[in-house]
Scaffold this motif. Structure first.
Motif, PDB file in Angstrom:
ATOM      1  N   ALA A   1      -4.900 -56.735  44.105  1.00  0.00           N
ATOM      2  CA  ALA A   1      -3.529 -56.714  44.622  1.00  0.00           C
ATOM      3  C   ALA A   1      -2.568 -56.467  43.471  1.00  0.00           C
ATOM      4  CB  ALA A   1      -3.217 -58.032  45.322  1.00  0.00           C
TER       5      ALA A   1
ATOM      6  N   ILE B   1      -5.104 -51.296  52.536  1.00  0.00           N
ATOM      7  CA  ILE B   1      -5.684 -52.619  52.798  1.00  0.00           C
ATOM      8  C   ILE B   1      -7.091 -52.420  53.337  1.00  0.00           C
ATOM      9  CG2 ILE B   1      -5.424 -54.820  54.009  1.00  0.00           C
ATOM     10  CD1 ILE B   1      -2.491 -54.071  54.512  1.00  0.00           C
TER      11      ILE B   1
ATOM     12  N   ALA C   1      -5.655 -54.500  48.361  1.00  0.00           N
ATOM     13  CA  ALA C   1      -4.427 -54.884  49.055  1.00  0.00           C
ATOM     14  C   ALA C   1      -3.278 -54.422  48.168  1.00  0.00           C
ATOM     15  CB  ALA C   1      -4.377 -56.389  49.282  1.00  0.00           C
TER      16      ALA C   1
ATOM     17  N   HIS D   1       1.956 -50.765  48.556  1.00  0.00           N
ATOM     18  CA  HIS D   1       2.845 -51.028  49.680  1.00  0.00           C
ATOM     19  C   HIS D   1       4.158 -50.256  49.602  1.00  0.00           C
ATOM     20  CE1 HIS D   1      -0.037 -54.254  50.207  1.00  0.00           C
ATOM     21  NE2 HIS D   1       0.494 -54.527  51.370  1.00  0.00           N
TER      22      HIS D   1
ATOM     23  N   THR E   1      -0.455 -58.515  55.375  1.00  0.00           N
ATOM     24  CA  THR E   1      -1.525 -58.148  54.446  1.00  0.00           C
ATOM     25  C   THR E   1      -2.389 -59.357  54.126  1.00  0.00           C
ATOM     26  OG1 THR E   1      -0.134 -56.430  53.442  1.00  0.00           O
ATOM     27  CG2 THR E   1      -2.028 -57.196  52.163  1.00  0.00           C
TER      28      THR E   1
ATOM     29  N   GLU F   1      -4.628 -60.244  57.014  1.00  0.00           N
ATOM     30  CA  GLU F   1      -5.765 -59.314  57.158  1.00  0.00           C
ATOM     31  C   GLU F   1      -6.859 -59.631  56.138  1.00  0.00           C
ATOM     32  OE1 GLU F   1      -5.468 -55.238  57.696  1.00  0.00           O
ATOM     33  OE2 GLU F   1      -4.214 -55.407  59.498  1.00  0.00           O
ATOM     34  N   ILE F   2      -6.462 -59.863  54.890  1.00  0.00           N
ATOM     35  CA  ILE F   2      -7.455 -60.193  53.860  1.00  0.00           C
ATOM     36  C   ILE F   2      -8.125 -61.522  54.193  1.00  0.00           C
ATOM     37  CG2 ILE F   2      -7.771 -60.769  51.424  1.00  0.00           C
ATOM     38  CD1 ILE F   2      -7.311 -57.789  51.903  1.00  0.00           C
TER      39      ILE F   2
END
Length: 369
Positions: A211, A331, A343, A346, A357, A360-361
């Protein structure tokens, strides 16, 4: 315990760390070369354009809808956990329309949002003039008001996410650079990252989440990992103004936006104004252009003339991570790896999409336990 290592601690990494810290059976460690919220996140205005966006279906809308819903529970959750308030403007967003505006398009969006359970109010010019006397309506033909959209202070919420995740047992290592990956071949073209090596030690990992925003591509390329993702910088400049008195009086104020200029009330008589969109030159370099920031300021003054009397008390710029050749954000699994998730990338919606996000992770990792 399942060990998760997150690389990057802007608002995306911090949100992921917090959501994962709520899952039993996980140990969460975050590493970043920088302190939290000091890169792209620090340059964001935190305007959450969800309902007022023209994204109405598919993944783009689903992410926005999920984020907006999570923000409504996340803010009080973090405030209760940490014991301090997070600046969160619940007064919505007012988007101004000018000559040539396709109002039929906005009417269609209002209809769609009504079917989705949201409200958009279309205003004519006299209504805008009556409700918002601070706005110069000479060029304004109308406006769209979204009471469901929000604005949040990006730095404050990122630090709040870190503090709450720490209370839940997550560990954060700042000033730490990832120097190497220990990778095992699983067969069938799949690999496993078993640990990340840093100058301060080795971090065993059952899952790795990248990320790192603009740092994501160099991080993967340094290990010769073909990610299929190239992220380029897009620079944005903004400034903070202090006026003699609040625009339009002391009543609560929405974010005002028009011609891609955002005027963000901060309370009292202070405002953020931004932001520019500046792409790299052919050599790949991107430097802040003063004339572009001045253009944004003049655009804000054209909307709210009282800003001309405001004092500029701060100006800044930052780089947004924009994926090249594919939609933002990125993602999902890193190609060829069984336990590395991306991730990142963006672009201008990192603050908006951080909660979705993270969820989802969280689902990808907790669903595999």
């Amino acid at each position: 315990m399942t060990r998760v290592v997150i690389v990057g601690c802007g608002i995306i990494g911090a949100a992921i760390a917090y959501e994962l810290s709520l899952v039993s059976g996980l140990t969460v460690t975050v590493v970043d070369r920088h302190p939290p919220a000091t890169q792209s996140t620090a340059a964001a205005l935190g305007v959450l354009m969800g309902v007022i966006s023209h994204k109405t279906k598919g993944r783009a809308w689903a992410l926005r809808r999920e984020s907006m819903a999570r923000y409504e529970t996340l803010i009080p959750e973090l405030e209760a956990c940490n014991g301090y308030a997070i600046p969160f403007n619940r007064q919505g967003i007012l988007m101004l329309g000018f000559e040539g505006e396709n109002w039929h398009r906005w009417q269609e969006l209002a209809t769609i949002r009504r079917e989705q359970g949201f409200h958009l109010e279309l205003m004519d010019q006299p209504t805008v003039r009556s409700h918002y006397p601070q706005i110069n309506c000479e060029r304004v033909t109308g406006a769209i008001y979204s009471p469901s959209d929000r604005q949040v202070n990006p730095t404050t919420i990122t630090k709040a996410l870190v503090a709450a995740a720490q209370k839940n047992g997550a560990k954060f290592n700042f000033g730490v650079n990832v120097e190497g990956w220990e990778i095992t071949q699983l067969g069938h073209g799949q690999k496993l990252c078993q640990r990340l090596n840093t100058a301060s030690g080795s971090l065993p990992a059952d899952w790795v989440v990248v990320a790192a925003g603009l740092g994501s591509t160099p991080l993967l390329q340094s290990q010769s990992l073909p990610s299929g993702v190239t992220i380029k910088p897009v620079l944005g400049q903004a400034l903070k103004l202090r006026c003699g008195e609040p625009l339009g009086g002391n009543h609560p104020q929405p974010v005002i936006t028009g011609d891609d200029v955002h005027i963000v009330p901060l309370g009292g008589a202070e405002y953020w104004v931004g932001a520019t969109v500046e792409f790299p030159d052919p050599s790949g370099e991107v430097q802040p252009q003063p004339q572009q920031l001045d253009s944004i300021l003049q655009g804000a003054i054209a909307i709210c003339p009282a800003l001309a009397q405001g004092e500029i008390i701060h100006q800044w710029h930052g780089l947004r991570p924009r994926p090249e050749g594919r939609p933002a954000p990125v993602i999902g699994p890193l190609a060829g790896f069984a336990n590395v998730l991306l991730a990142t990338g963006h672009y201008r919606n990192g603050v908006l999409l951080a909660p979705a996000t993270a969820l989802e992770i969280r689902q990808m990792i907790s669903g595999s336990i």
